[in-house]
Design a protein around this motif. Structure first.
Motif, PDB file in Angstrom:
ATOM      1  N   PRO A  83     -15.791 -38.593  15.879  1.00  0.00           N
ATOM      2  CA  PRO A  83     -14.917 -37.422  15.803  1.00  0.00           C
ATOM      3  C   PRO A  83     -14.416 -37.019  17.182  1.00  0.00           C
ATOM      4  O   PRO A  83     -15.182 -36.957  18.136  1.00  0.00           O
ATOM      5  CB  PRO A  83     -15.844 -36.350  15.200  1.00  0.00           C
TER       6      PRO A  83
ATOM      7  N   GLU B  48     -20.358 -40.026   9.382  1.00  0.00           N
ATOM      8  CA  GLU B  48     -20.398 -39.208   8.171  1.00  0.00           C
ATOM      9  C   GLU B  48     -21.232 -37.948   8.394  1.00  0.00           C
ATOM     10  O   GLU B  48     -20.835 -36.844   8.010  1.00  0.00           O
ATOM     11  CB  GLU B  48     -20.977 -40.032   7.013  1.00  0.00           C
TER      12      GLU B  48
ATOM     13  N   SER C 140     -19.307 -35.589  10.692  1.00  0.00           N
ATOM     14  CA  SER C 140     -18.194 -34.925  10.004  1.00  0.00           C
ATOM     15  C   SER C 140     -18.685 -33.772   9.134  1.00  0.00           C
ATOM     16  O   SER C 140     -18.050 -32.718   9.065  1.00  0.00           O
ATOM     17  CB  SER C 140     -17.431 -35.936   9.151  1.00  0.00           C
ATOM     18  N   ILE C 141     -19.821 -33.977   8.474  1.00  0.00           N
ATOM     19  CA  ILE C 141     -20.380 -32.916   7.628  1.00  0.00           C
ATOM     20  C   ILE C 141     -20.772 -31.711   8.479  1.00  0.00           C
ATOM     21  O   ILE C 141     -20.430 -30.565   8.169  1.00  0.00           O
ATOM     22  CB  ILE C 141     -21.593 -33.445   6.839  1.00  0.00           C
TER      23      ILE C 141
ATOM     24  N   GLN D  34     -19.736 -30.973  11.478  1.00  0.00           N
ATOM     25  CA  GLN D  34     -18.572 -30.427  12.172  1.00  0.00           C
ATOM     26  C   GLN D  34     -17.754 -29.493  11.278  1.00  0.00           C
ATOM     27  O   GLN D  34     -17.094 -28.572  11.772  1.00  0.00           O
ATOM     28  CB  GLN D  34     -17.702 -31.573  12.683  1.00  0.00           C
ATOM     29  N   SER D  35     -17.822 -29.700   9.981  1.00  0.00           N
ATOM     30  CA  SER D  35     -17.061 -28.846   9.065  1.00  0.00           C
ATOM     31  C   SER D  35     -17.564 -27.405   9.069  1.00  0.00           C
ATOM     32  O   SER D  35     -16.870 -26.502   8.592  1.00  0.00           O
ATOM     33  CB  SER D  35     -17.123 -29.422   7.642  1.00  0.00           C
ATOM     34  N   TYR D  36     -18.771 -27.183   9.610  1.00  0.00           N
ATOM     35  CA  TYR D  36     -19.330 -25.829   9.666  1.00  0.00           C
ATOM     36  C   TYR D  36     -19.280 -25.227  11.073  1.00  0.00           C
ATOM     37  O   TYR D  36     -19.737 -24.107  11.287  1.00  0.00           O
ATOM     38  CB  TYR D  36     -20.792 -25.851   9.190  1.00  0.00           C
TER      39      TYR D  36
ATOM     40  N   LYS E  90     -18.009 -23.320  14.217  1.00  0.00           N
ATOM     41  CA  LYS E  90     -17.073 -22.231  14.493  1.00  0.00           C
ATOM     42  C   LYS E  90     -16.595 -22.306  15.943  1.00  0.00           C
ATOM     43  O   LYS E  90     -17.197 -23.007  16.766  1.00  0.00           O
ATOM     44  CB  LYS E  90     -17.752 -20.892  14.211  1.00  0.00           C
TER      45      LYS E  90
ATOM     46  N   LYS F 226     -26.893 -25.604   3.987  1.00  0.00           N
ATOM     47  CA  LYS F 226     -25.594 -26.105   3.533  1.00  0.00           C
ATOM     48  C   LYS F 226     -25.400 -27.553   3.984  1.00  0.00           C
ATOM     49  O   LYS F 226     -24.936 -28.401   3.218  1.00  0.00           O
ATOM     50  CB  LYS F 226     -24.469 -25.227   4.087  1.00  0.00           C
TER      51      LYS F 226
ATOM     52  N   ARG G 220     -25.091 -30.899   1.546  1.00  0.00           N
ATOM     53  CA  ARG G 220     -23.989 -31.860   1.619  1.00  0.00           C
ATOM     54  C   ARG G 220     -24.511 -33.276   1.854  1.00  0.00           C
ATOM     55  O   ARG G 220     -23.958 -34.260   1.347  1.00  0.00           O
ATOM     56  CB  ARG G 220     -23.036 -31.473   2.752  1.00  0.00           C
TER      57      ARG G 220
END
Length: 609
Positions: free
Chosen positions: A289, A344, A347-348, A350-352, A354, A385, A389
């Motif tokens: 990423p 993977e 990415s998971i 990183q989606s959280y 802020k 969370k 995931r």
């Protein structure tokens, strides 16, 4: 004899073993013709044992210096000097071998053989192939490093001769000098939007003196750091200390020596890169990423947030995420699948992330997330969370869907002034181990305030502010004044007192090659394993500068365990030394590692790597 057990240590040791190939060219094909094959970017990353940050660093270093190495070969051919050709080719060979560019290495060895045998027939044609190969390799390395190391550098001096010499020297090295003849103009430029990140200031200037510019700069600019080198004719210790206390990062005595200036500027670049927290990948790279910080970047972010948390008495959390069975994935399905699994997980997580959080790669199979201002319940909610995931995450390998899981080691609390970055990392790694004990995709949180903070050998309890004697000892060691060093030690100067960059007297004496001073400091009990703010020890400084005699003194005080802790930094320093043709110091370290059973002892007649 000691031996290192971790797989990462083995990778680093293998890479060190391959540095600086033997000069024996028997068995090397010297009749190669045609264009050099294209150099492969992934091969370079693999040679750096998957460490993209290191690949970027090595690529940037080669790009910054290769023109001089090639120029030395060209000069030898122009003067038809076979001895000079052999020497120049050998220096270039070390750099090329480190990259793993085998086809190009063959051409360099061919030129080296011509010099050694004093047979220059066909040398011009070989040099043309060398230039073609260098061009190809540099194109690939530029895509790895992101950009050539060309910097805007402000130079300010009221002496037009000195100013012109500085300008010409920097332009020759490919930099973009911004010239100003007085301190007020220098301060205005450095305070503007998008200023040069490095400045060379003369001490004595009209309007504002260089030391005053530096002092004002440190007051005004709190965000992007500007590295300042003071250029001065003042040799008194009091003056030097005054300049450093004003916020200067380094100083040089007039008239400047180009080689010394290059070293100081290179150190400035390294410091700025470290403070900026270089990203782990350029945006065009598709396997990591693009917003992921590298190891140094995430540690710098952690240190910054830790200091803010202590100062403001706000909570701080650090979350270590380690991919389950990374080694098994790599061994059973290959590096690509292991990297895809890591991507993977990244990415998971990183989606959280802020805007105020910091997220980076701590190791090949570990990620680190820094969460400032979170309450404990919020941290646990985020962790669960991520955990949820991960339960459905998979990667595809040979039409088989492989589950991707990771364990989370978390620490949270209100850190005290006794807490350092190493303590936080230690707690998260302890939490990771406890989580792994509960199986895959598990998490454990340990509170900072319930943890007993151990003293790390690299980052012990906060050191007292350096005294006047401590500062004088550092300056005297840097200038190699053995008599003065002895007197200061007898007067009570602390051997391990450090300046604003964490450098001790031993580090300065090692870097500037004063073996008598190094020997004295070591005999008096200076800590050879101590590290500065950049994470470098006196040994690393000596290796990077190519000082084999100094390195030998320091190595005599190193145990196998000490070397194990320094392996990544040791490898980087050895790569840099070999890139600059400092083969003696590389071979010295390799012999020391072989004596400790860390790498095989190469016997006479063994094949070249």
């Amino acid at each position: 004899m000691g031996s290192f057990q971790s797989s990462r240590s083995e990778h680093v040791l293998t890479a060190i073993e391959r540095l600086v190939p033997d000069t024996d060219t028997s068995g090397i094909e010297t009749s190669a013709s045609g264009p050099v094959a294209e150099f492969d970017k992934q091969a370079l990353i693999a040679k750096m044992f998957g460490d993209y940050d290191l690949a970027r660093e090595v690529a940037g270093l080669f790009l910054s210096y290769v023109s001089e190495l090639v120029a030395a070969v060209r000069n030898a051919l122009q003067h038809k000097n076979p001895v000079q050709l052999a020497s120049a080719a050998q220096a270039l060979k070390s750099s090329v071998a480190n990259l793993g560019a085998e086809k190009l290495l063959r051409v360099v060895r061919e030129l080296e053989t011509m010099g050694q045998t004093q047979n220059l027939s066909g040398a011009e044609e070989a040099f043309q192939r060398l230039e073609s190969g260098i061009k190809t390799v540099c194109g690939v390395l530029t895509s790895v490093s992101g950009k050539l190391q060309s910097w805007k550098i402000l130079i300010s001096d009221d002496d037009p001769v000195s100013l012109r010499m500085l300008q010409a020297t920097l332009m020759k090295w490919g930099h973009d000098p911004i010239v100003t003849p007085d301190g007020k103009s220098a301060l205005r430029i450095l305070s503007s939007a998008d200023p040069p990140r490095l400045a060379i200031l003369d001490w004595m200037m009209p309007g504002l003196q260089g030391v005053e510019v530096c002092r004002e700069l440190r007051k005004r600019i709190k965000s992007d750091y500007i590295y300042v080198i003071l250029l001065t004719g003042r040799e008194k210790t009091d003056d030097i200390i005054e300049g450093l206390d004003a916020g200067a990062d380094d100083y040089m005595l007039k008239p400047f020596q180009p080689n010394e200036l290059r070293i100081r500027i290179r150190e400035g670049f390294r410091t700025l890169d470290r403070l900026a927290g270089a990203h782990a990948a350029a945006s065009e790279q598709d396997d990591i990423p693009s917003d992921l910080l590298g190891r140094e970047g995430i540690l710098v972010s952690l240190k910054k947030e830790l200091l803010q948390s202590i100062q403001n008495r706000t909570p701080l959390s650090a979350m270590m995420i380690q991919l389950d069975s990374y080694a098994a994935l790599r061994d059973d399905f290959g590096q690509l699948i292991a990297d895809l699994a890591g991507k993977e997980v990244a990415s998971i997580v990183q989606s959280y992330v802020k805007p105020n959080d910091a997220f980076g790669r701590y190791d090949s199979d570990k990620l680190l997330l820094v969460l400032p201002g979170y309450q404990e319940s919020q941290v646990l909610e985020l962790a669960r969370k991520v955990q949820s995931r991960l339960e459905s995450a998979v990667v595809s390998a040979d039409d088989t869907m492989l589950p991707v899981t990771a364990c989370l080691g978390i620490t949270w609390g209100f850190p005290s002034s006794l807490v350092h970055v190493e303590h936080v990392i230690s707690i998260t790694e302890k939490a990771i181990k406890q989580a792994q004990g509960g199986g895959r995709n598990n998490l454990v949180l340990l509170r900072m305030d319930s943890h007993t903070y151990g003293v790390n050998r690299h980052e012990a309890e906060p050191s007292p502010a350096p005294s006047r004697l401590d500062k004088e000892l550092i300056v005297a060691s840097r200038s190699g004044d053995l008599k003065r060093v002895k007197g200061l030690i007898n007067s009570g100067a602390r051997l391990d007192g450090s300046d604003n960059k964490g450098n001790t007297a031993l580090m300065e004496a090692a870097f500037f090659k004063y073996p008598e001073v190094v020997q004295l400091l070591v005999d008096e009990g200076a800590d050879v394993t101590r590290h500065n703010n950049a994470g470098d020890s006196a040994l690393i400084e000596a290796i990077r500068a190519g000082h084999a005699d100094v390195a030998q003194i320091l190595l005599s005080r190193y145990s196998a365990a000490d070397l194990k802790e320094d392996l990544p930094s040791l490898y980087r320093a050895l790569v840099e030394a070999s890139a600059y043709g400092k083969a003696d110091v590389v071979k010295l370290v390799k012999r020391h590692l072989a004596d400790h059973g860390c790498i095989p002892l190469k016997k006479k007649g063994d094949a070249n790597p």
